[in-house]
Design an enzyme around this catalytic site. Sequence first.
Site, PDB file in Angstrom:
ATOM      1  N   ASP A  10      -5.356   6.178 -12.003  1.00 13.92           N
ATOM      2  CA  ASP A  10      -6.263   5.190 -11.420  1.00 13.92           C
ATOM      3  C   ASP A  10      -6.683   4.191 -12.486  1.00 13.92           C
ATOM      4  OD1 ASP A  10      -7.879   3.903  -9.624  1.00 13.92           O
ATOM      5  OD2 ASP A  10      -9.552   5.299  -9.835  1.00 13.92           O
ATOM      6  N   HIS A  30      -7.666   7.798  -5.060  1.00 14.03           N
ATOM      7  CA  HIS A  30      -8.574   7.339  -4.008  1.00 14.03           C
ATOM      8  C   HIS A  30      -7.911   6.236  -3.190  1.00 14.03           C
ATOM      9  CE1 HIS A  30      -9.891   3.433  -5.813  1.00 14.03           C
ATOM     10  NE2 HIS A  30      -9.655   4.044  -6.969  1.00 14.03           N
ATOM     11  N   ASP A  34      -9.981   4.269  -1.012  1.00 11.05           N
ATOM     12  CA  ASP A  34     -10.940   3.213  -0.675  1.00 11.05           C
ATOM     13  C   ASP A  34     -10.726   2.058  -1.644  1.00 11.05           C
ATOM     14  OD1 ASP A  34     -11.952   4.925  -2.757  1.00 11.05           O
ATOM     15  OD2 ASP A  34     -13.903   3.955  -2.561  1.00 11.05           O
ATOM     16  N   HIS A  59     -10.350  -5.144  -8.886  1.00 15.97           N
ATOM     17  CA  HIS A  59     -11.720  -5.565  -8.538  1.00 15.97           C
ATOM     18  C   HIS A  59     -11.855  -7.084  -8.520  1.00 15.97           C
ATOM     19  CE1 HIS A  59     -13.874  -1.541  -9.450  1.00 15.97           C
ATOM     20  NE2 HIS A  59     -12.615  -1.337  -9.119  1.00 15.97           N
ATOM     21  N   HIS A  91     -40.939 -21.142   2.259  1.00 15.76           N
ATOM     22  CA  HIS A  91     -40.442 -22.492   2.040  1.00 15.76           C
ATOM     23  C   HIS A  91     -40.938 -22.941   0.664  1.00 15.76           C
ATOM     24  CE1 HIS A  91     -39.935 -26.765   2.362  1.00 15.76           C
ATOM     25  NE2 HIS A  91     -39.614 -26.751   3.642  1.00 15.76           N
ATOM     26  N   ARG A  99     -22.027   0.173 -19.334  1.00 16.05           N
ATOM     27  CA  ARG A  99     -20.899   1.083 -19.545  1.00 16.05           C
ATOM     28  C   ARG A  99     -21.297   2.171 -20.545  1.00 16.05           C
ATOM     29  NH1 ARG A  99     -17.072   1.028 -15.616  1.00 16.05           N
ATOM     30  NH2 ARG A  99     -17.662  -0.874 -14.523  1.00 16.05           N
ATOM     31  N   GLU A 158     -14.518   6.392  -3.982  1.00 15.51           N
ATOM     32  CA  GLU A 158     -14.481   6.205  -5.431  1.00 15.51           C
ATOM     33  C   GLU A 158     -15.196   4.931  -5.872  1.00 15.51           C
ATOM     34  OE1 GLU A 158     -13.333   5.225  -9.473  1.00 15.51           O
ATOM     35  OE2 GLU A 158     -12.903   3.989  -7.729  1.00 15.51           O
ATOM     36  N   GLU A 159     -14.977   3.859  -5.130  1.00 11.34           N
ATOM     37  CA  GLU A 159     -15.496   2.556  -5.577  1.00 11.34           C
ATOM     38  C   GLU A 159     -17.012   2.467  -5.504  1.00 11.34           C
ATOM     39  OE1 GLU A 159     -13.740   0.792  -7.211  1.00 11.34           O
ATOM     40  OE2 GLU A 159     -11.678   0.777  -6.517  1.00 11.34           O
ATOM     41  N   THR A 209     -33.975 -24.478   0.507  1.00 13.32           N
ATOM     42  CA  THR A 209     -35.215 -24.542  -0.267  1.00 13.32           C
ATOM     43  C   THR A 209     -36.081 -23.342   0.059  1.00 13.32           C
ATOM     44  OG1 THR A 209     -36.070 -25.977   1.461  1.00 13.32           O
ATOM     45  CG2 THR A 209     -35.225 -27.032  -0.517  1.00 13.32           C
ATOM     46  N   ASP A 236      -5.192  -0.617  -7.190  1.00 13.05           N
ATOM     47  CA  ASP A 236      -6.376   0.247  -7.317  1.00 13.05           C
ATOM     48  C   ASP A 236      -6.794   0.742  -5.935  1.00 13.05           C
ATOM     49  OD1 ASP A 236      -8.707   1.519  -8.120  1.00 13.05           O
ATOM     50  OD2 ASP A 236      -9.825  -0.342  -8.400  1.00 13.05           O
TER      51      ASP A 236
HETATM   52 ZN    ZN Z   1      -9.713   3.019  -8.806  1.00 17.19          ZN
HETATM   53 ZN    ZN Z   2     -37.067 -28.202   7.207  1.00 16.40          ZN
HETATM   54 ZN    ZN Z   3     -11.654   0.514  -8.542  1.00 14.79          ZN
END
Ligand code: ZN
Ligand code: ZN
Ligand code: ZN
Lengths: 475, 475
Positions: B195, B99, B101, B444, B227, B342, B166-167, B329, B132
């Site tokens: 890969d 890949h 990407d 990564h 807020h 995984r 792929e990613e 805030t 990668d």
């Molecule tokens: Zn890869």
């Molecule tokens: Zn303010």
């Molecule tokens: Zn990767």
Amino acid sequence: GFRFDNLTHYVNSHEEEFVETLRTWVAVESDSSDIGKRSDLHRMMDLTAEKLRVIGGSVAMVDVGVQALANGSTIDLPKVVTAQFGSDPDKHTICIYGHVDVQPAKKEDGWETDPYQLTDINGNLYGRGASDNKAPVLAWIHTVEVYRALNIELPVNVKFLIEGMEETGSDGLDALIVAQRDTFFSDVDYIIISDCGWLSRRPAVTYGTRGNCYFFAEVSGPKKDLHSGVYGGTVVEPMTDLIGIMDKLISPSGEILIPGIREAVAALSDEEWKIYQDIDFDVERYKEDIGISELMYNNKVDLLAHRWRHPTVSIHGIEGAFSAPGTKTVIPAKVTGKFSIRQVPNMDPGVVERQVTDYLNAAFSKRKSPNKLNVTMVIGAKPWLADVNIPLYEAGRAAVRRVFDVEPDMIREGGTIPIAKTFEDVTGKSIIMLPIGGFDDGLHSQNEKISRYNYIEGTKLFISFLHEVSQIKKR
Amino acid sequence: GFRFDNLTHYVNSHEEEFVETLRTWVAVESDSSDIGKRSDLHRMMDLTAEKLRVIGGSVAMVDVGVQALANGSTIDLPKVVTAQFGSDPDKHTICIYGHVDVQPAKKEDGWETDPYQLTDINGNLYGRGASDNKAPVLAWIHTVEVYRALNIELPVNVKFLIEGMEETGSDGLDALIVAQRDTFFSDVDYIIISDCGWLSRRPAVTYGTRGNCYFFAEVSGPKKDLHSGVYGGTVVEPMTDLIGIMDKLISPSGEILIPGIREAVAALSDEEWKIYQDIDFDVERYKEDIGISELMYNNKVDLLAHRWRHPTVSIHGIEGAFSAPGTKTVIPAKVTGKFSIRQVPNMDPGVVERQVTDYLNAAFSKRKSPNKLNVTMVIGAKPWLADVNIPLYEAGRAAVRRVFDVEPDMIREGGTIPIAKTFEDVTGKSIIMLPIGGFDDGLHSQNEKISRYNYIEGTKLFISFLHEVSQIKKR
Ligand SMILES: [Zn+2]
Ligand SMILES: [Zn+2]
Ligand SMILES: [Zn+2]
Ligand SMILES: [Zn+2]
């Protein structure tokens, strides 16, 4: 005599001009939290000073030094603008405090219009900082301008103190107030703040604010971000640790779990309970405005009490983790949880800092993680509460009655205007908050706005208030 | 005969040219997770196709349709590039999958160099996608190029299948593989994937990967950000709810708390335990590379087992909360927690999806929050595990021995190459992973790199592997 009709007529006939000035101000991205926009912020202070000069003020731009950055370097703080109109010792002197910096805003946060392009939709003027706090500051400036344009003598001496770091904790301002206590502030009788909003469509006078302690909880482990496939399961992830300790701050029902915090809070008196009962507040309307089916408390008194006079914990976000759209299989190496605890009488930020730090460190050490936790309090602002029985507050109520023909709600503010407490502690002067923002202006939120109505009638309120203050007997 | 020395000599004398091509490829910000960079991604596919054409391939750019966006609109997926070199029925046919990407990368994430400007520091080539998977894809392309430049016939027919999603889960690729099972894939004998990386300085052959189920847990409440001063204490904050349920995913000691997940995992066999014992792996060095004082497990076998063959939960971040430097805030109105689990044999992503969804919904409903939780599984990739006793793996081992003069580590990959499982299920072909990335390449992560050594010797490994595959008896 008080030529109120002449003055308000001038305001009405200059509405478009006032809106245009607001447009110019909103167009400046004076986000004090983003050091990348510091030059815009400097420009905003210049604009403010220039505007005050044009209408005849003696203006100073006060250097308040530098801001220390996390990486050890420094950056210039925006100058604080002071101005003075008149110094007649027979008149009262008021000092208007305001700020012209704004909260962050990006179109992609969910704004329907460009946040820095003032957009009029049905009489509502949308833009970041429109209500917080640029229009109120301009309404005060226009107040002085109107008297001047009509050649009517100001009934009181008017000073301005306009800063550019309010949204990040007013860095440098406390020191300035202390330094100028016996000079700029020496002849000031009253301090006026218009950095908040009404509670409903009924105008309000504000006599208290919550403070705020803002914390960073940084958990760091690996020296760089890791691939969750390659490393997941073998390292103790900083995110897991951070989520674990932040989950210990507040219960699902809103109970703060940090020992000692709730115990410190002043008890609700019967008198206070009565004040809340009398306030014009529509719980259903409040829910509708927020867009939720159920609140933390569903009766008016509990709700107002938890808005104004009880502490709470808000978790704002996490820096260093994956926050973009889409997916990323990362184990962030260093994550900083950001949360704040609203302060009320009788809490003390120094004590809260220790309570939170001790509590989180203890919770973290129970996890037996090899990562490191570093808790810091980056803002520690005290709450403020005024005595509503002094003449200054009667002047406020009378001004409201004249312009709006109703009795104002006497309210407190859940948010923090930390400088109120500093003014009180350092100068010993009385302080009043005279809001002109609408209840639904969306401060700090997407699609912040101020209505033309509040902007213009608010200017009239200030004009009227000057007169009422001038009627207070000089001591 | 196999003119290995001629081929490797050519590689050595063209090192700078190969590095320059990698520089051109790394310069393209082909981040598939950012739709704002989609045109770069399309350009990357064009570059890939062009490169394959120049060295004599029959190249096709296969349209795989559109990607559905969260807002209901669609965007074109990058085309998949296929190429073919030779179609001699007397030879084996291999198909190289890769890949082009990349993961997201920004200088301010902590990169020491511009992530899209390949930077050589002491023979390490830093850049997003360097390891990668751009350098390995180029090493395969150069392999074919070298044979051609020297007028040496390819010992096997070579096909390429190069994708650009792929990613983010290889959107569109599964359908392409299914559609072309009886055409493009019909004469393929072996599928080769490069890969991933080595485990140490010793070269490796990879026979298994974990899968990945990636979840979004979206908690929404107020219709816009609020807020925290004005509303804090009166609304049930989505962030508190999200932190509360994400804290229930995994214990401080790494135990997955979702019922049913650990129970599904295949038991560790004695044989497997023995394989792990034999692997060249320095726990201290691993700790040092990560930069932590203690791991989740401190002995080699437990550590490798939890890296390769046990599931784990990683919390990647939160979308919609405050994530910038400084203070804000805000009570975020809608926050999406992102975490992944995984997958290992014998887990099933469909079952995991239900287990996680049910568990989080139950935890959320216990909170009695008026907010809404929506759990979705956005990636569901199965694990893959090969039989290492087939001739294909002996070819891999022989190629390593020829180039590096050592026996490779037989390893598994903690990360996911989801397409391996799809190839296996759809085509029924044998798959081998032949990594050339270094163990410390930082996939990564910030400062991703590949060394010149791995890039160049890796190319030689592929050259040698083509020869070894040609020696496998045709069935
Ligand atoms: Zn890869
Ligand atoms: Zn303010
Ligand atoms: Zn990767
Ligand atoms: Zn403000």
